[in-house]
Design a protein around this motif. Structure first.
Motif, short mmCIF file in Angstrom:
data_model
loop_
_atom_site.label_atom_id
_atom_site.label_comp_id
_atom_site.label_asym_id
_atom_site.label_seq_id
_atom_site.Cartn_x
_atom_site.Cartn_y
_atom_site.Cartn_z
N VAL A 171 0.75 -1.26 0.05
CA VAL A 171 -0.07 0.00 0.04
C VAL A 171 0.69 1.31 0.20
CG1 VAL A 171 -1.71 1.32 1.37
CG2 VAL A 171 -1.93 -1.06 1.21
N GLU A 172 0.61 2.05 -1.01
CA GLU A 172 1.45 3.32 -1.19
C GLU A 172 0.88 4.45 -0.35
OE1 GLU A 172 1.54 4.26 -5.30
OE2 GLU A 172 3.27 2.66 -5.68
N HIS A 173 -0.44 4.55 -0.31
CA HIS A 173 -1.00 5.63 0.60
C HIS A 173 -2.62 5.30 0.58
CE1 HIS A 173 -0.90 9.70 2.13
NE2 HIS A 173 -1.86 10.11 1.55
N ALA A 174 -3.19 5.83 1.45
CA ALA A 174 -4.64 5.87 1.77
C ALA A 174 -5.25 7.42 2.04
CB ALA A 174 -4.95 4.81 2.75
N VAL A 175 -6.35 7.66 1.69
CA VAL A 175 -6.85 8.97 1.71
C VAL A 175 -8.43 8.78 2.13
CG1 VAL A 175 -5.15 10.10 0.48
CG2 VAL A 175 -7.28 9.45 -0.68
N LEU A 176 -8.84 9.91 2.65
CA LEU A 176 -10.62 9.87 2.91
C LEU A 176 -11.06 10.09 1.54
CD1 LEU A 176 -10.57 12.19 6.09
CD2 LEU A 176 -11.09 9.57 5.74
N SER A 177 -12.27 9.55 1.29
CA SER A 177 -13.16 9.78 0.20
C SER A 177 -14.59 9.93 0.44
CB SER A 177 -12.69 8.48 -0.98
OG SER A 177 -13.35 7.53 -0.61
N PRO A 178 -15.34 10.42 -0.61
CA PRO A 178 -16.57 10.15 -0.50
C PRO A 178 -17.46 9.09 0.04
CG PRO A 178 -16.14 11.58 -2.25
CD PRO A 178 -14.90 10.77 -1.85
N PHE A 181 -13.02 5.62 2.11
CA PHE A 181 -11.41 5.60 2.21
C PHE A 181 -11.27 5.11 0.86
CE2 PHE A 181 -12.51 4.91 6.45
CZ PHE A 181 -11.73 5.81 7.06
N GLU A 182 -10.20 5.70 0.07
CA GLU A 182 -9.42 5.19 -0.96
C GLU A 182 -8.00 4.68 -0.84
OE1 GLU A 182 -9.51 7.73 -4.25
OE2 GLU A 182 -11.49 7.34 -4.76
N ILE A 183 -7.87 3.49 -0.95
CA ILE A 183 -6.43 3.05 -0.71
C ILE A 183 -5.66 2.66 -2.14
CG2 ILE A 183 -4.94 0.95 0.37
CD1 ILE A 183 -8.29 0.54 1.64
N HIS A 184 -4.61 3.36 -2.35
CA HIS A 184 -3.73 3.17 -3.26
C HIS A 184 -2.52 2.16 -3.18
CE1 HIS A 184 -5.57 6.68 -5.22
NE2 HIS A 184 -5.65 7.08 -4.05
N VAL A 185 -2.47 1.18 -4.14
CA VAL A 185 -1.59 0.10 -4.06
C VAL A 185 -0.78 -0.05 -5.26
CG1 VAL A 185 -1.48 -2.50 -4.28
CG2 VAL A 185 -3.47 -1.37 -3.16
N THR A 186 0.53 -0.36 -5.11
CA THR A 186 1.71 -0.25 -5.91
C THR A 186 1.36 -1.18 -7.21
OG1 THR A 186 3.27 0.19 -4.25
CG2 THR A 186 4.10 -0.71 -6.36
N GLY A 187 1.33 -0.64 -8.38
CA GLY A 187 0.99 -1.42 -9.66
C GLY A 187 -0.58 -1.59 -10.06
N GLN A 188 -1.31 -0.87 -9.03
CA GLN A 188 -2.88 -0.75 -9.40
C GLN A 188 -3.20 0.39 -9.72
OE1 GLN A 188 -5.11 -2.97 -6.66
NE2 GLN A 188 -3.63 -4.78 -6.28
N ASP A 189 -3.56 0.59 -10.93
CA ASP A 189 -4.09 2.08 -11.54
C ASP A 189 -5.45 2.73 -10.71
OD1 ASP A 189 -2.23 2.29 -13.22
OD2 ASP A 189 -3.31 1.26 -14.75
N THR A 190 -6.40 1.42 -10.24
CA THR A 190 -7.51 1.87 -9.76
C THR A 190 -7.44 1.62 -7.99
OG1 THR A 190 -8.82 1.30 -11.52
CG2 THR A 190 -10.25 1.48 -9.56
N PRO A 191 -7.78 2.67 -7.23
CA PRO A 191 -7.78 2.57 -5.95
C PRO A 191 -8.73 1.62 -5.44
CG PRO A 191 -8.77 4.64 -6.26
CD PRO A 191 -8.18 4.11 -7.66
N ILE A 192 -8.56 1.00 -4.15
CA ILE A 192 -9.41 0.22 -3.69
C ILE A 192 -10.29 1.03 -2.74
CG2 ILE A 192 -9.55 -1.75 -1.78
CD1 ILE A 192 -6.86 -2.99 -2.83
N ARG A 193 -11.58 0.81 -2.82
CA ARG A 193 -12.38 1.66 -1.83
C ARG A 193 -13.23 0.85 -0.79
NH1 ARG A 193 -12.67 3.19 -7.46
NH2 ARG A 193 -12.29 5.23 -7.62
N ALA A 194 -13.37 1.37 0.19
CA ALA A 194 -14.03 1.06 1.49
C ALA A 194 -14.62 1.89 2.20
CB ALA A 194 -12.93 -0.24 2.08
N HIS A 195 -15.65 1.23 2.98
CA HIS A 195 -16.35 2.33 3.78
C HIS A 195 -15.67 2.47 5.07
CE1 HIS A 195 -19.70 2.62 1.11
NE2 HIS A 195 -19.97 1.14 1.37
N ARG A 196 -15.04 1.42 5.62
CA ARG A 196 -14.12 1.26 6.81
C ARG A 196 -12.60 1.00 6.61
NH1 ARG A 196 -18.99 -1.18 7.09
NH2 ARG A 196 -20.66 -0.37 8.50
N LEU A 197 -11.76 1.44 7.56
CA LEU A 197 -10.34 0.97 7.37
C LEU A 197 -10.03 0.57 8.50
CD1 LEU A 197 -7.93 0.74 5.59
CD2 LEU A 197 -7.49 3.09 6.12
#
Length: 396
Positions: A171-178, A181-197
């Motif tokens: 995991v490179e980074h994670a941020v708040l989103s509508p 949470f959006e989680i940015h993973v190395t090698g993946q263009d689309t972030p992973i999205r979740a309601h809870r982290l």
């Protein structure tokens, strides 16, 4: 667009247990692990499963976790070599005996039974113990397990229930989103999205917390571990000592002696850790002092791993003090293995149910509120060197 109910960063025992317990509650779950599940502190520790000797703030978790350890096969399809050998804590002097008596009363308040031995009782019951000790306390329901098996077993069980467990997934980074949470993973263009982290990132937990403004100082440590050749049955319960120091157990299957004391070196940024020969030698001498019959037993391997450590040697467990639907569990300071199964159960309850019956008083990140961050005036915390005798880790 897929939005998970729960995302977990970190595949140690606590993270894998969280994934399993959240799936049992019907939540959609994704767990992201940079390496392999259990590849860091959860898989390279001593393997002690003890309630005795813990800070009172950890006892509710320890008590609940002991129940899970005793029912492990039904939960994950593997007992992870857990066996209730007991845990014997040795007193070096009269002051230590006073501490053992005090802890016996505290443990009793949590339903934990501890038996006390004076010097004569200790010699009669455990004749292989060195004669310099004044007495001891025994928690018979404590024991040991194989740390190499535990986190992978929880991860497998979570997968079987439908959790997505992604290993080799930094995991490179994670941020708040509508969405949460959006989680940015190395090698993946689309972030992973979740309601809870859930942040169970071990020695990197404070870094993850910092992404969301939850600032806390987390050091690193590298418990120096050793294992011997197999020998005939000798040691019954796990052995520890008041105030920390040497800790010893005999593996129930192959008969090797597993012991540890002191620390090696760790570099959190480089993902490297190694034991030190001088520390291993000191640990071997301390082991012989505790159990003289080990004098001619061969040490065959030493190892260590990267563990997070908080300034008060207590983990951070609980909700973020600032961000809704964010939960932390890291900084277990060398004694998180026994707690891991219950930590996961509690995090799943907090995240999915909104609360847990298990008390976490004293473990919140808020206990550090108002304390200046020493990072402003101290060297970087990503590297640690041993400080010699006295810088001992406790048994898990």
């Amino acid at each position: 667009m897929k939005v998970f109910d729960l995302a977990i960063i970190g595949g140690g025992l606590a993270g894998c247990s969280t994934a399993l317990h959240a799936r049992k509650k019907g939540a959609s779950v994704i767990l992201l692990e940079r390496g392999r599940c259990g590849g860091q502190a959860s898989g390279v520790n001593y393997g002690g499963v003890r309630q005795q000797g813990r800070h009172p703030a950890e006892l509710p978790l320890a008590r609940r976790s002991r129940g899970i350890w005793g029912n492990l096969y039904a939960l994950v399809g593997c007992d992870c070599e857990f066996i209730a050998t007991g845990h014997l804590k040795l007193a070096r002097n009269d002051g230590d005996m006073v501490d053992l008596v005090a802890h016996q009363a505290i443990a009793a308040d949590h339903g934990i039974t501890i038996e006390l031995f004076d010097r004569a009782d200790l010699r009669r019951r455990f004749p292989y113990i060195g004669d310099r000790f004044y007495g001891a306390s025994l928690c018979a329901e404590d024991g040991q397990a194989n740390p190499r098996l535990a986190a992978p077993a929880f991860a497998r069980a979570a997968r079987q229930l439908g959790a997505q467990v992604q290993e080799e997934c930094p995991v490179e980074h994670a941020v708040l989103s509508p969405f949460g949470f959006e989680i940015h993973v190395t090698g993946q263009d689309t972030p992973i999205r979740a309601h809870r982290l859930v942040n169970t990132a071990g020695a990197w937990g404070a870094n993850v917390a910092g992404w969301f403004g939850d600032s806390v100082r987390e050091e690193v440590m590298a418990p120096n571990m050793c294992v011997t050749e197999p020998i005939a049955p000798l040691i019954g319960p796990n052995l520890g000592i008041c105030g920390g120091g040497i800790y010893i157990r005999q593996a129930s299957g192959h008969g090797s002696i597993i012991f540890g004391s002191g620390v090696g070196t760790a570099d959190r940024d480089a993902l490297r850790a190694r034991p030190l020969a001088a520390v291993t030698m000191d640990a071997a001498k301390a082991a012989i002092d505790m159990v003289p019959a080990l004098a001619n037993v061969l040490v065959v391997r030493s190892w260590t791993g990267i563990e997070g450590r908080m300034s008060d040697n207590l983990p951070v467990v609980g909700p973020s003090p600032t961000v809704p639907n964010l939960y932390h569990a890291f900084g277990f300071s060398g004694h998180g293995f026994q707690l891991g199964p219950a930590v996961g159960a509690v995090l799943a309850e907090l995240a999915i149910d909104g609360g847990s019956p298990t008390c976490l008083a004293g473990l919140s990140m808020t206990r550090f509120a108002g304390v200046p961050d020493p990072a402003a005036t101290s060297p970087p915390a990503n590297k640690v060197q041993p400080k010699g005798k006295g810088n001992d880790t406790d048994e898990k």
